[in-house]
Scaffold this motif. Structure first.
Motif, short mmCIF file in Angstrom:
data_model
loop_
_atom_site.label_atom_id
_atom_site.label_comp_id
_atom_site.label_asym_id
_atom_site.label_seq_id
_atom_site.Cartn_x
_atom_site.Cartn_y
_atom_site.Cartn_z
N ASP A 216 -2.98 -5.15 -1.20
CA ASP A 216 -3.18 -5.00 -2.64
C ASP A 216 -1.85 -4.83 -3.37
N ASP A 217 -0.90 -4.19 -2.72
CA ASP A 217 0.41 -3.97 -3.32
C ASP A 217 1.30 -5.20 -3.11
N PRO A 218 2.37 -5.33 -3.91
CA PRO A 218 3.33 -6.43 -3.67
C PRO A 218 3.86 -6.38 -2.24
N PHE A 219 3.98 -7.55 -1.62
CA PHE A 219 4.39 -7.58 -0.22
C PHE A 219 5.31 -8.75 0.08
N ILE A 220 6.06 -8.61 1.16
CA ILE A 220 6.90 -9.67 1.70
C ILE A 220 6.17 -10.29 2.88
#
Length: 408
Positions: A216-220
């Motif tokens: 759900d959070d920004p990810f790489i």
């Protein structure tokens, strides 16, 4: 494209002894062709053991020939069958030839390996050439270091085949990035057959349900491609998060279907102890994950590079250098142009070095900050080139006659 008789057919060969690259490239080309031509069917010949895991559009299908795998000593062996390599290569060659006779293609595209694995496609090329079928060799932007590619092609007698059999060589890239035959003595007659298409644009499929595990959070997104040789990249990223738990972004690691099970299990255990790291072993719709990511860390194979450009993702490339320097050559040229950043694996892989690169990744410019005309025009150009060959080819098939002749 001008009007042609209905139901044109394209046959694509991909030897696929290891990894996902050849299959994914051929699949992208096949889908682009049938999307633009309603009266066209494409059949893919592949040795990939996981080709059935992918979805294919209407009018695209595949024939799965027995698989082989390349050993560390460079020799090939059967993937599943208890057969000698000579036996299985003879079987593969026979299946390829018979498929061509029955399918009766109007165009034959061979991916990367001019004569196929151990020459298994030569007989089919000669047969189709005699039938007036246009023959195309598709090359990725980088093949290998010239010092390695030149003796390999000399041993396989590739240049005579390019002169005598093939009508065209399509390079899925641009010369200002890479010339796949740089440093190779190629006759002018072969050079005249080369056409640079640009890179093959990718798009994310419209899925009714997003792939499982998208944070759900920004990810790489960290992808090791097929995974058969991606353990160094995965280990390095995990060590960075183990040493620096405060790296701003979460990481989603895709290990790849060909990674050894013991390595997969080890990485899964390590990731379970890291709250900001998630792992999946395989995702057929990797494009959807890449589209959602804020940045990408990858080894930089051809398909991943195309996806990075297509989705305009800030990317850190950590290329392998053995057994081929293909990824290193592509990454270094792309980094020089400012399309990506590159981190060279020195064998030591200090955690702090990777952690610093991961922190910097979201701050770098995306590929679109660099203007390269025609960079992603590959698929429309392939469609145009295929249409030209199909338009001017004279079909010599006589259905039952050809089959009766083959049977005799």
């Amino acid at each position: 494209m001008t009007h042609r008789p209905p139901a044109s057919r394209v046959l694509i060969y991909s030897h696929d002894s290891f990894g996902l690259g050849h299959l994914r490239r051929c699949r992208a080309i096949a889908h682009a062709l049938v999307e633009r031509e309603r009266e066209l069917s494409v059949l893919i010949l592949s040795g990939s053991p996981i080709i059935g895991s992918f979805d294919f559009r209407t009018r695209v299908d595949f024939v799965r020939i027995p698989g082989v795998i390349k050993l560390r000593n460079g020799e090939y062996t059967a993937l599943n069958l208890h057969m000698g390599i000579d036996e299985i290569l003879h079987m593969r060659a026979s299946l390829i030839r018979h498929t061509a006779e029955v399918f009766q293609p109007d165009l034959f595209i061979v991916d990367k390996e001019p004569l196929g694995l151990r020459g298994e496609v030569r007989e089919t090329l000669e047969f189709l050439k005699g039938c007036g079928v246009p023959l195309v060799l598709g090359l990725r932007d980088v093949m290998d270091e010239p010092a390695l590619l030149a003796p390999e092609w000399e041993r396989k007698k590739v240049i005579p085949a390019l002169e005598e059999l093939y009508d065209s060589l399509w390079v899925y890239g641009l010369p200002q990035v890479c010339d796949p035959l740089e440093g190779i003595e190629v006759p002018p007659s072969v050079r005249r057959k080369m056409v640079y298409t640009g890179y093959l644009h990718r798009s994310a499929p419209a899925l009714p349900v997003p792939p499982h595990g998208i944070p759900d959070d920004p990810f790489i997104l960290v992808t090791a491609g097929g995974g058969g040789d991606g353990e160094a990249l995965i280990d390095w990223v995990l060590r960075a998060y183990e040493a620096d738990p405060a790296i701003p972004y979460r990481a989603l690691l895709v290990l790849g279907p060909f990674m050894q099970p013991d390595l997969q299990n080890s990485f899964l255990e390590r990731a379970a102890a890291l709250p900001r790291v998630e792992v999946t072993t395989f995702e057929t719709h990797l494009e959807t994950l890449m589209q959602a990511a804020v940045g990408v860390v990858a080894m930089g194979g051809y398909n991943t590079f195309c996806e990075i450009l297509s989705f305009d993702k800030k990317a850190l490339i950590v290329p392998r250098e053995v057994p081929r320097r293909e990824q290193y050559i592509r990454a270094s040229r792309a980094a020089e142009l400012g399309l990506v950043s590159m981190l060279v694996d020195d064998g030591q892989r200090p955690a702090a070095r990777m952690a610093a690169a991961l922190r910097q990744l979201p701050q770098q410019a995306p590929p679109s900050a660099v203007v390269v005309p025609g960079l992603l025009d590959g698929l429309p150009n392939v469609h145009r080139l295929a249409g030209q060959l199909l338009d001017r080819s004279r079909r010599h098939w006589r259905g039952p006659v050809a089959l009766d002749a083959a049977a005799s």
